[in-house]
Scaffold this motif. Sequence first.
Motif, PDB file in Angstrom:
ATOM      1  N   PHE A 298     -20.022   3.741  11.253  1.00  0.00           N
ATOM      2  CA  PHE A 298     -18.999   3.936  10.223  1.00  0.00           C
ATOM      3  C   PHE A 298     -19.568   4.586   8.972  1.00  0.00           C
ATOM      4  CE2 PHE A 298     -16.391   2.209   6.628  1.00  0.00           C
ATOM      5  CZ  PHE A 298     -15.205   2.855   6.956  1.00  0.00           C
ATOM      6  N   VAL A 299     -18.831   5.587   8.456  1.00  0.00           N
ATOM      7  CA  VAL A 299     -19.112   6.164   7.140  1.00  0.00           C
ATOM      8  C   VAL A 299     -17.837   5.986   6.316  1.00  0.00           C
ATOM      9  CG1 VAL A 299     -19.741   8.231   5.835  1.00  0.00           C
ATOM     10  CG2 VAL A 299     -20.671   7.879   8.145  1.00  0.00           C
ATOM     11  N   GLY A 300     -17.939   5.253   5.200  1.00  0.00           N
ATOM     12  CA  GLY A 300     -16.753   4.975   4.388  1.00  0.00           C
ATOM     13  C   GLY A 300     -16.948   5.433   2.958  1.00  0.00           C
ATOM     14  N   ILE A 301     -15.852   5.914   2.352  1.00  0.00           N
ATOM     15  CA  ILE A 301     -15.879   6.354   0.948  1.00  0.00           C
ATOM     16  C   ILE A 301     -14.720   5.673   0.214  1.00  0.00           C
ATOM     17  CG2 ILE A 301     -15.909   8.346  -0.620  1.00  0.00           C
ATOM     18  CD1 ILE A 301     -16.478  10.139   1.853  1.00  0.00           C
ATOM     19  N   GLU A 302     -15.000   5.205  -0.995  1.00  0.00           N
ATOM     20  CA  GLU A 302     -13.942   4.580  -1.803  1.00  0.00           C
ATOM     21  C   GLU A 302     -14.226   4.836  -3.279  1.00  0.00           C
ATOM     22  OE1 GLU A 302     -10.955   3.123  -1.473  1.00  0.00           O
ATOM     23  OE2 GLU A 302     -10.947   2.652  -3.613  1.00  0.00           O
ATOM     24  N   TYR A 303     -13.167   5.154  -4.014  1.00  0.00           N
ATOM     25  CA  TYR A 303     -13.299   5.478  -5.434  1.00  0.00           C
ATOM     26  C   TYR A 303     -13.324   4.222  -6.306  1.00  0.00           C
ATOM     27  CZ  TYR A 303     -12.446   7.884  -9.826  1.00  0.00           C
ATOM     28  OH  TYR A 303     -12.563   8.368 -11.093  1.00  0.00           O
ATOM     29  N   THR A 304     -12.440   3.279  -6.044  1.00  0.00           N
ATOM     30  CA  THR A 304     -12.216   2.149  -6.957  1.00  0.00           C
ATOM     31  C   THR A 304     -13.304   1.087  -6.783  1.00  0.00           C
ATOM     32  OG1 THR A 304      -9.858   2.543  -6.785  1.00  0.00           O
ATOM     33  CG2 THR A 304     -10.502   0.397  -7.639  1.00  0.00           C
ATOM     34  N   ASN A 305     -13.922   0.746  -7.903  1.00  0.00           N
ATOM     35  CA  ASN A 305     -15.046  -0.195  -7.872  1.00  0.00           C
ATOM     36  C   ASN A 305     -14.699  -1.500  -7.152  1.00  0.00           C
ATOM     37  OD1 ASN A 305     -17.666  -1.063  -8.706  1.00  0.00           O
ATOM     38  ND2 ASN A 305     -16.614  -2.426 -10.140  1.00  0.00           N
ATOM     39  N   HIS A 306     -13.576  -2.110  -7.498  1.00  0.00           N
ATOM     40  CA  HIS A 306     -13.200  -3.393  -6.897  1.00  0.00           C
ATOM     41  C   HIS A 306     -13.122  -3.287  -5.367  1.00  0.00           C
ATOM     42  CE1 HIS A 306     -11.092  -7.210  -6.291  1.00  0.00           C
ATOM     43  NE2 HIS A 306     -10.329  -6.538  -5.452  1.00  0.00           N
TER      44      HIS A 306
ATOM     45  N   THR B 106      -8.039   7.591   8.587  1.00  0.00           N
ATOM     46  CA  THR B 106      -7.933   7.292   7.169  1.00  0.00           C
ATOM     47  C   THR B 106      -6.510   7.031   6.697  1.00  0.00           C
ATOM     48  OG1 THR B 106      -8.872   7.910   5.029  1.00  0.00           O
ATOM     49  CG2 THR B 106      -7.758   9.670   6.266  1.00  0.00           C
ATOM     50  N   ASP B 107      -6.447   6.393   5.542  1.00  0.00           N
ATOM     51  CA  ASP B 107      -5.195   5.902   4.950  1.00  0.00           C
ATOM     52  C   ASP B 107      -5.218   6.298   3.473  1.00  0.00           C
ATOM     53  OD1 ASP B 107      -3.013   4.265   4.282  1.00  0.00           O
ATOM     54  OD2 ASP B 107      -4.242   2.448   4.192  1.00  0.00           O
ATOM     55  N   PRO B 108      -4.886   7.571   3.170  1.00  0.00           N
ATOM     56  CA  PRO B 108      -5.004   8.039   1.782  1.00  0.00           C
ATOM     57  C   PRO B 108      -3.848   7.507   0.933  1.00  0.00           C
ATOM     58  CG  PRO B 108      -3.999   9.739   3.140  1.00  0.00           C
ATOM     59  CD  PRO B 108      -4.354   8.602   4.080  1.00  0.00           C
ATOM     60  N   PRO B 109      -3.931   7.651  -0.413  1.00  0.00           N
ATOM     61  CA  PRO B 109      -2.754   7.385  -1.231  1.00  0.00           C
ATOM     62  C   PRO B 109      -1.597   8.242  -0.717  1.00  0.00           C
ATOM     63  CG  PRO B 109      -4.686   7.773  -2.612  1.00  0.00           C
ATOM     64  CD  PRO B 109      -5.096   8.100  -1.205  1.00  0.00           C
ATOM     65  N   TYR B 110      -0.389   7.662  -0.625  1.00  0.00           N
ATOM     66  CA  TYR B 110       0.763   8.394  -0.070  1.00  0.00           C
ATOM     67  C   TYR B 110       1.482   9.216  -1.142  1.00  0.00           C
ATOM     68  CZ  TYR B 110       0.752   5.125   4.013  1.00  0.00           C
ATOM     69  OH  TYR B 110       0.447   4.382   5.126  1.00  0.00           O
ATOM     70  N   SER B 111       1.234   8.917  -2.429  1.00  0.00           N
ATOM     71  CA  SER B 111       2.049   9.514  -3.503  1.00  0.00           C
ATOM     72  C   SER B 111       3.529   9.405  -3.150  1.00  0.00           C
ATOM     73  CB  SER B 111       1.670  10.977  -3.760  1.00  0.00           C
ATOM     74  OG  SER B 111       0.583  11.038  -4.642  1.00  0.00           O
ATOM     75  N   SER B 112       3.941   8.211  -2.854  1.00  0.00           N
ATOM     76  CA  SER B 112       5.310   8.005  -2.389  1.00  0.00           C
ATOM     77  C   SER B 112       5.960   6.917  -3.231  1.00  0.00           C
ATOM     78  CB  SER B 112       5.259   7.630  -0.904  1.00  0.00           C
ATOM     79  OG  SER B 112       6.546   7.591  -0.367  1.00  0.00           O
ATOM     80  N   GLY B 113       6.758   6.092  -2.607  1.00  0.00           N
ATOM     81  CA  GLY B 113       7.376   4.968  -3.306  1.00  0.00           C
ATOM     82  C   GLY B 113       8.713   5.309  -3.908  1.00  0.00           C
ATOM     83  N   GLY B 114       9.135   6.575  -3.880  1.00  0.00           N
ATOM     84  CA  GLY B 114      10.437   6.935  -4.427  1.00  0.00           C
ATOM     85  C   GLY B 114      10.685   8.406  -4.220  1.00  0.00           C
ATOM     86  N   ILE B 115      11.914   8.807  -4.381  1.00  0.00           N
ATOM     87  CA  ILE B 115      12.260  10.219  -4.193  1.00  0.00           C
ATOM     88  C   ILE B 115      11.888  10.998  -5.461  1.00  0.00           C
ATOM     89  CG2 ILE B 115      14.178  11.847  -3.770  1.00  0.00           C
ATOM     90  CD1 ILE B 115      13.973   9.998  -1.429  1.00  0.00           C
TER      91      ILE B 115
ATOM     92  N   PHE C 287     -11.011   7.262   2.549  1.00  0.00           N
ATOM     93  CA  PHE C 287     -10.223   6.418   1.624  1.00  0.00           C
ATOM     94  C   PHE C 287     -10.266   4.996   2.167  1.00  0.00           C
ATOM     95  CE2 PHE C 287      -8.491  10.721   1.604  1.00  0.00           C
ATOM     96  CZ  PHE C 287      -8.483  11.017   0.245  1.00  0.00           C
ATOM     97  N   MET C 288     -11.451   4.396   2.190  1.00  0.00           N
ATOM     98  CA  MET C 288     -11.592   3.172   2.996  1.00  0.00           C
ATOM     99  C   MET C 288     -10.980   1.946   2.342  1.00  0.00           C
ATOM    100  SD  MET C 288     -15.491   1.883   2.747  1.00  0.00           S
ATOM    101  CE  MET C 288     -16.345   1.803   1.179  1.00  0.00           C
ATOM    102  N   GLY C 289     -10.636   1.983   1.031  1.00  0.00           N
ATOM    103  CA  GLY C 289     -10.052   0.800   0.396  1.00  0.00           C
ATOM    104  C   GLY C 289     -10.934  -0.407   0.631  1.00  0.00           C
ATOM    105  N   SER C 290     -10.340  -1.470   1.176  1.00  0.00           N
ATOM    106  CA  SER C 290     -11.077  -2.711   1.398  1.00  0.00           C
ATOM    107  C   SER C 290     -11.873  -2.704   2.701  1.00  0.00           C
ATOM    108  CB  SER C 290     -10.099  -3.885   1.399  1.00  0.00           C
ATOM    109  OG  SER C 290      -9.188  -3.746   2.476  1.00  0.00           O
TER     110      SER C 290
ATOM    111  N   HIS D 248      -6.228  -5.876  -0.013  1.00  0.00           N
ATOM    112  CA  HIS D 248      -5.913  -4.644  -0.757  1.00  0.00           C
ATOM    113  C   HIS D 248      -4.401  -4.608  -0.942  1.00  0.00           C
ATOM    114  CE1 HIS D 248      -5.480  -0.305  -1.517  1.00  0.00           C
ATOM    115  NE2 HIS D 248      -6.784  -0.199  -1.610  1.00  0.00           N
ATOM    116  N   GLN D 249      -3.945  -3.955  -2.051  1.00  0.00           N
ATOM    117  CA  GLN D 249      -2.496  -3.843  -2.287  1.00  0.00           C
ATOM    118  C   GLN D 249      -1.752  -3.259  -1.085  1.00  0.00           C
ATOM    119  OE1 GLN D 249      -1.918  -1.372  -5.745  1.00  0.00           O
ATOM    120  NE2 GLN D 249      -1.617  -3.134  -7.080  1.00  0.00           N
ATOM    121  N   THR D 250      -2.344  -2.227  -0.477  1.00  0.00           N
ATOM    122  CA  THR D 250      -1.670  -1.583   0.656  1.00  0.00           C
ATOM    123  C   THR D 250      -2.597  -1.577   1.880  1.00  0.00           C
ATOM    124  OG1 THR D 250      -2.426   0.609   0.000  1.00  0.00           O
ATOM    125  CG2 THR D 250      -0.312  -0.084  -0.895  1.00  0.00           C
ATOM    126  N   GLY D 251      -3.367  -2.639   2.040  1.00  0.00           N
ATOM    127  CA  GLY D 251      -4.357  -2.704   3.126  1.00  0.00           C
ATOM    128  C   GLY D 251      -3.702  -2.731   4.504  1.00  0.00           C
ATOM    129  N   LYS D 252      -4.437  -2.255   5.482  1.00  0.00           N
ATOM    130  CA  LYS D 252      -3.951  -2.256   6.863  1.00  0.00           C
ATOM    131  C   LYS D 252      -4.665  -3.367   7.637  1.00  0.00           C
ATOM    132  CE  LYS D 252      -1.522   1.413   5.926  1.00  0.00           C
ATOM    133  NZ  LYS D 252      -1.534   1.342   4.473  1.00  0.00           N
TER     134      LYS D 252
END
Length: 247
Positions: free
Chosen positions: A225-233, A36-45, A208-211, A182-186
């Motif tokens: 595969f079992v996938g879960i995603e919060y965002t409708n899009h 999985t690839d969860p939100p990182y809560s990152s992007g800055g210090i 956190f399957m995203g796209s 996806h914005q941060t897709g792999k």
Amino acid sequence: MKEVVQQPVEGVTLYQGDCLKIMMEQPDNSVDGIITDPPYSSGGIHQNVKNQTTGQKYTSCNAINSFPDFPGDSRDQRSYAFWLSLWLSEAYRIAKPGAPICVFTDWRQYPVLSDVLQSAGFVWRGAYVWDKKNARPNKGKFRQTAEFVLWGSKGNMPSNDRGVGCLPGMSSCSVNKGGRFHQTGKPVELMKEIISIVEPGGTILDPFMGSGSTGVATVNSGRQFVGIEYTNHYFEVASQRLKKQPV
Ligand SMILES: C[S@@+](CC[C@H](N)C(=O)[O-])C[C@H]1O[C@@H](n2cnc3c(N)ncnc32)[C@H](O)[C@@H]1O
């Protein structure tokens, strides 16, 4: 939010909703791997940068500016650690004994993830390196060209009877390889390498399957595969991509 369940093709089950709630409904010892690839809560210090939208933090080119933002990426360090511990503890319960877990992170969140992976019960076994190849130049400093997949297992991880060969410890693969969903897709090519740690034919959970890139690689490999995603899009994008198997 109402939970939505879809089975677009055989061997694929998709849920739309908060993964914590949906994971609580999954049986004990029921999946062969968690990738999985969860939100990182990152992007800055500092918190003011973390509080920006995911688009402001992670997108720098017009091609991906059109993708919607996603939630869960603005936690401070204490609440991020606490939240990681909630869902990683559920992941531990759902994983079969010996099952591998692989979780993406960046250099800023590597320490907290390695701590919580272990506090949730997993044995931490290493860090797979993803060389993104096209990271921004960083004048006078090292280029931040890598993201990391911290990996481990639920207890002992037998080498001989899982049907998995010797695997590399890193990949070089452009973020844009195979197109953006996806914005941060792999990229699926990267996910194909990572899911190969799960036994052939096994079931992989991505909370956190995203796209759906993990799902595409999983189904193409003949695994379930079992996938879960919060965002409708992104849930809709994943459903469409997984309907089109094989890709
Ligand atoms: C980094 S992205 C995953 C991208 C994915 N690897 C791909 O290639 O498309 C993280 C995803 O987790 C989703 N998310 C955030 N909080 C969530 C939650 N509580 N439950 C389920 N999904 C969540 C976001 O909507 C986002 O799409």
